[in-house]
Design an enzyme around this catalytic site. Sequence first.
Site, PDB file in Angstrom:
ATOM      1  N   LYS A   1      64.785 130.849  63.684  1.00 59.50           N
ATOM      2  CA  LYS A   1      64.621 131.916  62.699  1.00 59.50           C
ATOM      3  C   LYS A   1      63.121 132.134  62.533  1.00 59.50           C
ATOM      4  O   LYS A   1      62.399 131.281  62.023  1.00 59.50           O
ATOM      5  CB  LYS A   1      65.264 131.504  61.375  1.00 59.50           C
ATOM      6  CG  LYS A   1      64.837 132.301  60.153  1.00 59.50           C
ATOM      7  CD  LYS A   1      65.172 133.772  60.255  1.00 59.50           C
ATOM      8  CE  LYS A   1      64.703 134.475  58.982  1.00 59.50           C
ATOM      9  NZ  LYS A   1      63.227 134.491  58.856  1.00 59.50           N
TER      10      LYS A   1
ATOM     11  N   GLY B   1      59.144 124.474  54.661  1.00 62.91           N
ATOM     12  CA  GLY B   1      58.798 125.531  53.725  1.00 62.91           C
ATOM     13  C   GLY B   1      58.862 125.042  52.292  1.00 62.91           C
ATOM     14  O   GLY B   1      58.678 123.856  52.009  1.00 62.91           O
ATOM     15  N   SER B   2      59.161 125.944  51.386  1.00 65.50           N
ATOM     16  CA  SER B   2      59.124 125.648  49.960  1.00 65.50           C
ATOM     17  C   SER B   2      60.324 124.823  49.523  1.00 65.50           C
ATOM     18  O   SER B   2      61.374 124.809  50.175  1.00 65.50           O
ATOM     19  CB  SER B   2      59.095 126.946  49.154  1.00 65.50           C
ATOM     20  OG  SER B   2      60.339 127.629  49.278  1.00 65.50           O
TER      21      SER B   2
ATOM     22  N   GLY C   1      63.220 127.343  48.689  1.00 67.28           N
ATOM     23  CA  GLY C   1      63.871 127.887  49.875  1.00 67.28           C
ATOM     24  C   GLY C   1      64.663 126.828  50.615  1.00 67.28           C
ATOM     25  O   GLY C   1      65.801 127.061  51.047  1.00 67.28           O
ATOM     26  N   GLY C   2      64.081 125.644  50.755  1.00 69.46           N
ATOM     27  CA  GLY C   2      64.769 124.570  51.447  1.00 69.46           C
ATOM     28  C   GLY C   2      65.998 124.094  50.703  1.00 69.46           C
ATOM     29  O   GLY C   2      67.041 123.829  51.314  1.00 69.46           O
TER      30      GLY C   2
ATOM     31  N   GLU D   1      61.593 119.825  55.376  1.00 62.23           N
ATOM     32  CA  GLU D   1      60.294 119.323  54.919  1.00 62.23           C
ATOM     33  C   GLU D   1      59.818 120.337  53.899  1.00 62.23           C
ATOM     34  O   GLU D   1      59.516 121.477  54.232  1.00 62.23           O
ATOM     35  CB  GLU D   1      59.328 119.192  56.101  1.00 62.23           C
ATOM     36  CG  GLU D   1      58.064 118.436  55.755  1.00 62.23           C
ATOM     37  CD  GLU D   1      56.862 119.341  55.626  1.00 62.23           C
ATOM     38  OE1 GLU D   1      56.506 119.687  54.466  1.00 62.23           O
ATOM     39  OE2 GLU D   1      56.297 119.720  56.651  1.00 62.23           O
TER      40      GLU D   1
ATOM     41  N   CYS E   1      50.675 120.941  54.493  1.00 60.40           N
ATOM     42  CA  CYS E   1      51.653 120.167  53.725  1.00 60.40           C
ATOM     43  C   CYS E   1      51.134 118.788  53.354  1.00 60.40           C
ATOM     44  O   CYS E   1      51.669 118.151  52.444  1.00 60.40           O
ATOM     45  CB  CYS E   1      52.959 120.049  54.506  1.00 60.40           C
ATOM     46  SG  CYS E   1      52.746 119.541  56.214  1.00 60.40           S
TER      47      CYS E   1
ATOM     48  N   GLU F   1      53.438 121.136  43.127  1.00 63.09           N
ATOM     49  CA  GLU F   1      52.563 121.447  44.257  1.00 63.09           C
ATOM     50  C   GLU F   1      52.032 122.871  44.147  1.00 63.09           C
ATOM     51  O   GLU F   1      52.795 123.816  43.921  1.00 63.09           O
ATOM     52  CB  GLU F   1      53.319 121.299  45.580  1.00 63.09           C
ATOM     53  CG  GLU F   1      52.458 121.602  46.796  1.00 63.09           C
ATOM     54  CD  GLU F   1      53.244 121.613  48.098  1.00 63.09           C
ATOM     55  OE1 GLU F   1      52.624 121.429  49.165  1.00 63.09           O
ATOM     56  OE2 GLU F   1      54.475 121.819  48.048  1.00 63.09           O
TER      57      GLU F   1
END
Length: 510
Positions: A165, A226-227, A230-231, A250, A287, A375
């Site tokens: 994606k 990602g965030s 979202g994750g 992650e 990250c 974060e």
Amino acid sequence: MTDALTIEPAHRARPGSESDSGSGEVDRAVRAADLAFRTSVRSPATDRTRWLRTVADRLDDAADELIAIATAETGLATPRLVGEVARTTGQLRMFAAVIEEGSYVEAIIDHAATSATPPRPDLRRTLRPIGPVAVFAASNFPFAFSVAGGDTASALAIGAPVIVKAHSGHPLLSLRTAEIVSAALAEAGAPDGLFGLVGAAADGSSRAIGIELVEHPLVAAASFTGSVAGGRALADRAAARPEPIPFFGELGSLNPVVVTAEADAARGEALAAGLAGSFQGSAGQLCTKPGIVFVPRGSVLEAALPPHVGAAPHRLLTEAIDGGFRNGVEHLAAVPGVELVAGGIGSENGPAPVVYAVGLDAFADDRHRDVLTREVFGPTTLLVRYDAQDALLPVLTELEGSLTATIHAAPEGELVLDGLVEVLAARAGRLLFDGWPTGVAVTWSQHHGGPWPATTSQHTSVGGTAVRRFQRPIVYQDAPAAVLPPELQEDNPLRIPRRVDGALRLPSRP
């Protein structure tokens, strides 16, 4: 010539144009991957290593072209991107070496023992690829964690087809990289459909395509960088499927750093320069950026830090990241007791780096803990001033999981630090001493994970064990020799390490 990826003309469109998106795009790519899996699941290691090395070679050949596209789309500096391409092709070749070495299949043989109580059958265990894998590309590493990044490399290495994606932050780079990967796989004789790309057209359908991909019944696993929001949304979808699938995310990381009083007194100025380089590198869009740094009150580090903090604004990767950064530092600055240490003047061209500081008591206050431990992705870090080192342990224990934790201590006699090492080891996947966490070496031993929300599983996309995510165990009981995979055959034709009747056996190499 075999074509391992077909990108229809509509998918070459520039952002804003019409494209073939949604169910048709996803379903075609996943079904092609499922068909390819019927071949790739049986592919020998020699084929898979050839796939990986050919992809690496062709990406190296096209590096100048790809870097030019990436520079235009992301704003990242050319030297950074040059290094990232090298890292990307290096990890493709590393996974080829992992497959050649062979221990990744964890081959175990227990011969039949009729005299055992109860009698034991012949049992032979190995790992096999789980099936087609959905890979969600990251925004901040347009090469190493994107179309041809570690997730893709580790899946292809064990024969699992990949559907990537694309990230909306670099759609043109995603398309061009996918074309190169496709052509390389075709050149190497890979089966049709082994690699696919979806969601590269910037038409507003990106989120829907991602959800559809993770919910497709033929997708066997998904990986995401990602965030946290979202994750978590994708992880929940993966778990709620009629047939749940593993999700390897992650997500977010504070990467705490502890500077002891002895280390600050001995080399505080050097530590200030190191911290500045680490949290401002790539505009803080890493990250592993050190987000919280515990320093003695009145530290040399804090006094020496301001001259190292840049004043020039820097374009961030996407509008969403820019907005999230500005919102995050605004909330930080509003917390009672938080003080500005350096920087903080931005412009419409992007935010400027900024450093804040707060006392340990205020940091530990439950009323503001959520803001101070959230974060902020971008060029900022928070100094937390402590008076007594003993007071750190209960605060550190309450931190969420991180990818890394770092200790700067005196050379001798300080490493145990009354439990500091153990506390941080429980909160992170990589523990550093006298270094900075940005920069993740691609090696067999590397681990790029940590307790939630850093990652969702024990294995991640960096290091030799990354292949373990996309494998599942299978045991052959009293199987005829003709049906056994090579790694379980009695004469060990692959010459790989195996455990036989409880003993680890390392065959000599020719």
